[in-house]
Design a protein around this motif. Structure first.
Motif, PDB file in Angstrom:
ATOM      1  N   ASP A   1      14.889  -8.160  -1.827  1.00 21.07           N
ATOM      2  CA  ASP A   1      15.486  -9.520  -1.239  1.00 21.07           C
ATOM      3  C   ASP A   1      15.473 -10.790  -2.149  1.00 21.07           C
ATOM      4  OD1 ASP A   1      12.970  -9.814  -1.465  1.00 21.07           O
ATOM      5  OD2 ASP A   1      12.318 -10.202   0.856  1.00 21.07           O
ATOM      6  N   ASP A   2      15.548 -10.372  -3.540  1.00 16.08           N
ATOM      7  CA  ASP A   2      15.656 -11.463  -4.369  1.00 16.08           C
ATOM      8  C   ASP A   2      16.566 -10.927  -5.701  1.00 16.08           C
ATOM      9  OD1 ASP A   2      13.889 -11.301  -6.887  1.00 16.08           O
ATOM     10  OD2 ASP A   2      12.775 -10.465  -5.546  1.00 16.08           O
ATOM     11  N   VAL A   3      17.162 -11.898  -6.326  1.00 17.47           N
ATOM     12  CA  VAL A   3      17.864 -11.582  -7.337  1.00 17.47           C
ATOM     13  C   VAL A   3      17.674 -11.613  -8.766  1.00 17.47           C
ATOM     14  CG1 VAL A   3      19.816 -12.526  -6.053  1.00 17.47           C
ATOM     15  CG2 VAL A   3      18.665 -14.093  -7.530  1.00 17.47           C
ATOM     16  N   SER A   4      16.152 -11.435  -8.820  1.00 17.29           N
ATOM     17  CA  SER A   4      15.711 -11.528 -10.226  1.00 17.29           C
ATOM     18  C   SER A   4      16.173 -10.162 -10.803  1.00 17.29           C
ATOM     19  CB  SER A   4      14.109 -11.768 -10.362  1.00 17.29           C
ATOM     20  OG  SER A   4      13.582 -10.786  -9.468  1.00 17.29           O
ATOM     21  N   GLY A   5      16.243 -10.327 -12.239  1.00 15.66           N
ATOM     22  CA  GLY A   5      16.423  -9.071 -12.930  1.00 15.66           C
ATOM     23  C   GLY A   5      17.946  -8.517 -12.914  1.00 15.66           C
ATOM     24  N   VAL A   6      18.406  -7.333 -13.212  1.00 18.06           N
ATOM     25  CA  VAL A   6      19.609  -6.881 -13.011  1.00 18.06           C
ATOM     26  C   VAL A   6      19.784  -6.307 -11.738  1.00 18.06           C
ATOM     27  CG1 VAL A   6      21.601  -5.418 -13.886  1.00 18.06           C
ATOM     28  CG2 VAL A   6      19.681  -6.606 -15.626  1.00 18.06           C
ATOM     29  N   LEU A   7      20.938  -6.868 -10.818  1.00 18.36           N
ATOM     30  CA  LEU A   7      21.076  -6.337  -9.592  1.00 18.36           C
ATOM     31  C   LEU A   7      22.507  -5.698  -9.704  1.00 18.36           C
ATOM     32  CD1 LEU A   7      20.528  -6.127  -6.546  1.00 18.36           C
ATOM     33  CD2 LEU A   7      21.319  -8.547  -6.289  1.00 18.36           C
ATOM     34  N   TRP A   8      22.585  -4.474  -9.216  1.00 16.21           N
ATOM     35  CA  TRP A   8      23.920  -3.827  -8.893  1.00 16.21           C
ATOM     36  C   TRP A   8      24.205  -3.814  -7.543  1.00 16.21           C
ATOM     37  CZ3 TRP A   8      26.851  -0.814 -12.900  1.00 16.21           C
ATOM     38  CH2 TRP A   8      26.156  -1.102 -14.168  1.00 16.21           C
ATOM     39  N   ILE A   9      25.423  -4.380  -7.051  1.00 13.14           N
ATOM     40  CA  ILE A   9      25.789  -4.619  -5.605  1.00 13.14           C
ATOM     41  C   ILE A   9      27.010  -3.360  -5.294  1.00 13.14           C
ATOM     42  CG2 ILE A   9      26.487  -5.882  -3.800  1.00 13.14           C
ATOM     43  CD1 ILE A   9      25.123  -8.126  -5.049  1.00 13.14           C
ATOM     44  N   VAL A  10      26.765  -2.366  -4.665  1.00 20.02           N
ATOM     45  CA  VAL A  10      27.786  -1.150  -4.576  1.00 20.02           C
ATOM     46  C   VAL A  10      28.369  -1.137  -3.304  1.00 20.02           C
ATOM     47  CG1 VAL A  10      28.180   1.149  -5.031  1.00 20.02           C
ATOM     48  CG2 VAL A  10      26.487  -0.180  -6.621  1.00 20.02           C
ATOM     49  N   ASP A  11      29.535  -0.920  -3.051  1.00 13.75           N
ATOM     50  CA  ASP A  11      30.231  -0.433  -2.068  1.00 13.75           C
ATOM     51  C   ASP A  11      30.929   0.844  -2.424  1.00 13.75           C
ATOM     52  OD1 ASP A  11      31.524   0.212   0.360  1.00 13.75           O
ATOM     53  OD2 ASP A  11      32.055  -1.864   0.735  1.00 13.75           O
ATOM     54  N   PRO A  12      30.420   2.006  -2.001  1.00 12.55           N
ATOM     55  CA  PRO A  12      30.855   3.302  -2.558  1.00 12.55           C
ATOM     56  C   PRO A  12      32.578   3.618  -1.962  1.00 12.55           C
ATOM     57  CG  PRO A  12      29.647   3.790  -0.599  1.00 12.55           C
ATOM     58  CD  PRO A  12      29.424   2.251  -1.031  1.00 12.55           C
ATOM     59  N   ILE A  13      32.737   3.174  -0.720  1.00 11.22           N
ATOM     60  CA  ILE A  13      33.948   3.491  -0.377  1.00 11.22           C
ATOM     61  C   ILE A  13      34.252   1.952   0.541  1.00 11.22           C
ATOM     62  CG2 ILE A  13      35.523   4.557   0.985  1.00 11.22           C
ATOM     63  CD1 ILE A  13      34.526   7.082   0.262  1.00 11.22           C
ATOM     64  N   ASP A  14      35.226   1.200   0.015  1.00 12.56           N
ATOM     65  CA  ASP A  14      35.477   0.067   0.815  1.00 12.56           C
ATOM     66  C   ASP A  14      36.876   0.100   1.337  1.00 12.56           C
ATOM     67  OD1 ASP A  14      35.133  -2.926   1.364  1.00 12.56           O
ATOM     68  OD2 ASP A  14      37.053  -2.974   0.474  1.00 12.56           O
ATOM     69  N   GLY A  15      36.936   0.173   2.806  1.00 17.74           N
ATOM     70  CA  GLY A  15      38.224   0.429   3.371  1.00 17.74           C
ATOM     71  C   GLY A  15      37.925   2.127   3.888  1.00 17.74           C
ATOM     72  N   THR A  16      36.705   2.394   4.702  1.00 21.46           N
ATOM     73  CA  THR A  16      36.568   3.653   4.974  1.00 21.46           C
ATOM     74  C   THR A  16      37.594   4.135   6.153  1.00 21.46           C
ATOM     75  OG1 THR A  16      34.225   3.625   4.677  1.00 21.46           O
ATOM     76  CG2 THR A  16      35.145   5.085   6.147  1.00 21.46           C
ATOM     77  N   LEU A  17      37.990   2.926   6.930  1.00 22.84           N
ATOM     78  CA  LEU A  17      39.189   3.455   8.106  1.00 22.84           C
ATOM     79  C   LEU A  17      40.438   3.851   7.255  1.00 22.84           C
ATOM     80  CD1 LEU A  17      38.930   0.646  11.017  1.00 22.84           C
ATOM     81  CD2 LEU A  17      38.053   3.138  10.649  1.00 22.84           C
ATOM     82  N   ASN A  18      40.834   3.143   6.072  1.00 25.42           N
ATOM     83  CA  ASN A  18      42.065   3.776   5.182  1.00 25.42           C
ATOM     84  C   ASN A  18      41.561   4.915   4.653  1.00 25.42           C
ATOM     85  OD1 ASN A  18      43.286   1.379   6.032  1.00 25.42           O
ATOM     86  ND2 ASN A  18      43.138   0.639   3.698  1.00 25.42           N
ATOM     87  N   PHE A  19      40.486   5.256   4.093  1.00 28.61           N
ATOM     88  CA  PHE A  19      40.160   6.535   3.674  1.00 28.61           C
ATOM     89  C   PHE A  19      40.359   7.585   4.745  1.00 28.61           C
ATOM     90  CE2 PHE A  19      36.609   9.818   3.138  1.00 28.61           C
ATOM     91  CZ  PHE A  19      36.918  10.176   1.866  1.00 28.61           C
ATOM     92  N   VAL A  20      39.721   7.572   5.914  1.00 24.82           N
ATOM     93  CA  VAL A  20      39.833   8.461   7.005  1.00 24.82           C
ATOM     94  C   VAL A  20      41.281   8.572   7.443  1.00 24.82           C
ATOM     95  CG1 VAL A  20      39.154   8.810   9.366  1.00 24.82           C
ATOM     96  CG2 VAL A  20      37.422   8.211   7.731  1.00 24.82           C
ATOM     97  N   HIS A  21      41.888   7.603   7.696  1.00 26.75           N
ATOM     98  CA  HIS A  21      43.132   7.598   8.252  1.00 26.75           C
ATOM     99  C   HIS A  21      44.536   7.817   7.444  1.00 26.75           C
ATOM    100  CE1 HIS A  21      42.245   6.630  12.564  1.00 26.75           C
ATOM    101  NE2 HIS A  21      41.497   5.901  11.980  1.00 26.75           N
ATOM    102  N   GLN A  22      44.305   7.284   6.226  1.00 27.98           N
ATOM    103  CA  GLN A  22      45.413   7.238   5.275  1.00 27.98           C
ATOM    104  C   GLN A  22      45.258   8.093   3.973  1.00 27.98           C
ATOM    105  OE1 GLN A  22      45.681   3.005   4.396  1.00 27.98           O
ATOM    106  NE2 GLN A  22      47.062   2.669   6.227  1.00 27.98           N
TER     107      GLN A  22
END
Ligand code: 2AM
Ligand code: CA
Ligand code: CA
Ligand code: CA
Length: 272
Positions: free
Chosen positions: A73-94
């Motif tokens: 809950d704070d941004v000190s140091g090196v912060l990696w922000i990860v979305d492993p699959i963005d568009g899961t509905l597309n992943f599943v349907h398309q």
């Protein structure tokens, strides 16, 4: 190894992991509501990415949609922000039109953003202050446009809501046309490459927008919430990315609408 180089290698490897993994069976579950899906591939890809960052940089912090870093809950140091699959509905349907999104921040300041269109193996990337690229082609600064001659991307679900719908509806009416791609990260990559001139969201999480806002900054675009306020990288918020002129034009639609502002207040200011 330099973070930006490592990140590029990592996201390509994660893309290869997804393309191979999706050829085997995977389970699909729903989260809070029946249209909000998550698969084994989302979870396994986040773990794949987490493990490699953690092995390379044990002291870095990692936040992911599928459960890593919930205590951060704070941004000190090196912060990696990860979305492993963005568009899961597309992943599943398309089985296409989805992305892996990784944004890196150092003491809260943007370091680099990476968005991989997985099935096309196309990487959108930027390092703060050093330009944005689609694969190896440097992206030009995006041009100012007017709404009347612009394509914009947004999710039609917002247009049909009671309190917030009218503001979105006016924009749909005044724009040349709208598009809805189903991946916030790709929407932001498309804004950076001029495929659309703006992209709007009523509610996103940090992993949806972290990489995109860094890439859009590097082509001279602007990202704030829909009321034109600065976004805090650890918070959910609405998101508006656009070229500078169109950004100003679009903010007016929301900041002049009392019902919108009231509804916006209720769902914002929450930590991820
Ligand atoms: P996701 O696929 O990683 O969940 C369109 O659905 C875009 O909105 C996607 O980028 C999707 O990310 C994001 N999104 C964020 N919250 C969502 C939710 N509750 N349900 C569906 N999509 C969501
Ligand atoms: Ca999700
Ligand atoms: Ca997402
Ligand atoms: Ca996701």
């Amino acid at each position: 190894m330099e973070i930006y180089d490592f990140g590029q290698r990592l996201i390509r490897e994660a893309g290869e992991f997804v393309r191979l993994r999706m050829q085997q069976d995977f389970s699909v579950d729903s989260k809070m509501n029946p249209n909000d899906l998550v698969t084994d591939v989302d979870r396994e890809t986040e773990t794949f990415i987490y493990d490699r960052i953690h092995e390379m940089y044990p002291d870095h912090h990692i936040v992911g949609e599928e459960g890593h870093g919930t205590d951060i809950d704070d941004v000190s140091g090196v912060l990696w922000i990860v979305d492993p699959i963005d568009g899961t509905l597309n992943f599943v349907h398309q089985m296409q039109n989805f992305a892996i999104s990784i944004g890196v921040f150092i003491d809260g300041k943007p370091k680099c953003g990476l968005i991989l269109d997985v099935m096309n193996d196309t990487l959108y990337r930027a390092e703060a202050g050093r330009g944005a690229y689609k694969e190896d082609v440097r992206l030009d600064p995006i041009d100012d446009t007017e709404l009347a001659t612009s394509l914009i991307s947004l999710n039609p679900n917002w247009v049909i809501k009671d309190k917030i719908g009218p503001a979105f509806g006016k924009i749909v009416k005044d724009a040349r046309s709208t598009r809805s791609y189903g991946s916030a990260a790709l929407d932001m990559a498309y804004t950076a490459t001029g495929v659309v001139s703006a992209t709007l969201f009523f509610r996103l999480h940090p992993w949806d927008y972290a990489a995109g806002m860094i890439i859009i900054d590097e082509v001279g675009g602007k990202t704030t919430n829909l009321l034109g306020e600065e976004i805090n990288i650890l918070y959910k918020d609405s998101v508006l990315s656009a070229n500078q002129a169109l950004h100003s034009e679009l903010v007016e639609y929301f900041s002049d609408d009392a019902a919108f502002i009231e509804a916006h207040r209720h769902v914002h200011g929450e930590k991820k």
